[in-house]
Design a protein around this motif. Structure first.
Motif: not given
Length: 392
Positions: A36-38, A52-54, A132-134
């Motif tokens: 969730i910190n994203l 991201l969850a998908t 995606m996170v990076a």
């Protein structure tokens, strides 16, 4: 496929989905909440979070699927036994294969599905999620997008802005940098901006406070100052890939120049052996479930529910599989154990099915279970009697 085989397969599939979907939803929720910190840290939209969850959801299916199959098989066959359907099938002279064949074929298909998911689909999704996170954390501007709130960029580096304007302009800028143990730096600036490349933070009309370890503080005013972000942007903008993120061809021939491969070569070796065996768990667990619950039994026979026994055995095999993988990470001599575990387990279950004998508990354990069940029944019967008369 015969009508009865269709009937059994449909019931197993429906019961497997009934067990799979709730457990999958729970595990998926816990995995998603951990990221969730994203949204809270990088200022990304809810749409990015849902994307991201998908990407995460398919990666947990191979781990849950074998246990859902065990529940589907044992619950279906136990219900058929309680409804005397298994006894009728035996009395009609139908071969045992009419029950085993649809379930075994279904388990083989699920194993093939697990193989492609674990070795090709899941690694691509993991890489996409990491990239995606990076990308979300690479741009300092997106990291501090929330106004009047301190944001940790990395250990020892914090940034706060009072207002964000168009054109990548930041008002009321405060930067606290304590990454160097020799001194602490605090920057104040009326305004600043991140350049287009994201490699520098240009601050204007401000001052920098430098605190030495002895407590002395020096203050320097500046009209313009450039804060270097090149190393930070480079490291945060690149997704760090590990053994779990690699597909099967890469695990067969890893790039020995990759720093992560050099540091953790044992992980890549053990992950390869795991990928070559873990896909077979649906087939192995299906044979165990059939051996435990595939025969008609009397309702008066005291026994532990087949689902509890099958799940316990499946969990033990799954735990032993992961334990041998960890051993192989440190010493390759343990690698044969990873392959022996599913082969031996499925071989014993297949032998039981071929001989037409159900698995039973050892006599001492069976007698103990029978006495325990009898004591519980007597206890409840005694409570019902006491309820009608005097309460003891």
């Amino acid at each position: 496929m015969k009508l009865l085989e269709h009937y059994i397969l449909r019931r197993v599939f429906q019961m497997m989905l009934t067990a799979l979907l709730p457990v999958l939803a729970i595990i998926w929720t816990t995995q998603v909440l951990g990221r969730i910190n994203l949204v809270t840290d990088s200022g990304q939209s809810v749409g990015s979070f849902m994307k991201l969850a998908t990407l995460i959801l398919p990666t947990i299916i191979p781990a849950v699927l074998p246990f859902a199959l065990v529940i589907g098989i044992t619950q279906t066959l136990s219900a058929m036994n309680n409804d005397s359907e298994l006894a009728v099938i035996d009395a009609a002279g139908a071969p045992r294969s009419i029950i085993n064949r649809p379930i075994v074929v279904f388990a083989i298909l699920l194993s093939i599905f697990s193989f492609f998911m674990a070795n090709f689909v899941e690694p691509k999704l993991r890489v996409a999620a990491r990239e995606m996170v990076a990308a979300a954390y690479a741009d300092l501007l997106s990291t501090v997008i929330e106004e009047k709130t301190f944001r940790r960029i990395e250990d020892g580096l914090y940034v706060q802005i009072s207002e964000r304007l168009s054109g990548r302009v930041l008002k009321g800028l405060l930067v606290a940098d304590s990454r160097d143990p020799a001194y602490d730096l605090i920057y104040y600036a009326r305004e600043g901006a991140v350049d287009e490349t994201g490699t520098a933070l240009v601050m204007r009309d401000g001052e920098v406070h430098r605190k030495a370890p002895d407590g002395n503080v020096s203050v320097v005013r500046f009209d313009s100052y450039s804060f270097d972000l090149s190393d930070l942007t480079q490291t945060r903008g690149q997704a760090q890939l590990h053994a779990l993120d690699r597909d099967l061809p890469y695990l067969f021939n890893p790039d020995m120049t990759d720093p992560d491969v050099k540091r953790n070569y044992g992980e890549y070796r053990s992950e390869l052996h795991k990928r070559l065996t873990s896909w077979a768990f649906p087939f192995v667990f299906a044979l165990i479930a059939l051996a435990l619950s595939g025969n008609a039994r009397s309702h008066r026979e005291a026994r532990i529910p087949p689902m509890a026994t099958a799940l316990t055995i499946a969990l033990v095999i799954f735990w032993l599989g992961n334990y041998t993988v960890k051993l192989t990470e440190k010493n390759e001599a343990y690698a044969p154990l990873i392959y022996m575990l599913p082969l031996v387990s499925s071989g014993i279950a297949a032998l039981k099915l071929w001989r037409g004998k159900a698995w039973r508990l050892p006599r001492p354990l069976s007698d103990s279970a029978t006495r325990a069940l009898r004591a519980i029944n007597l206890r409840f019967a005694g409570n019902e009697t006491d309820g009608k008369g005097e309460v003891r």
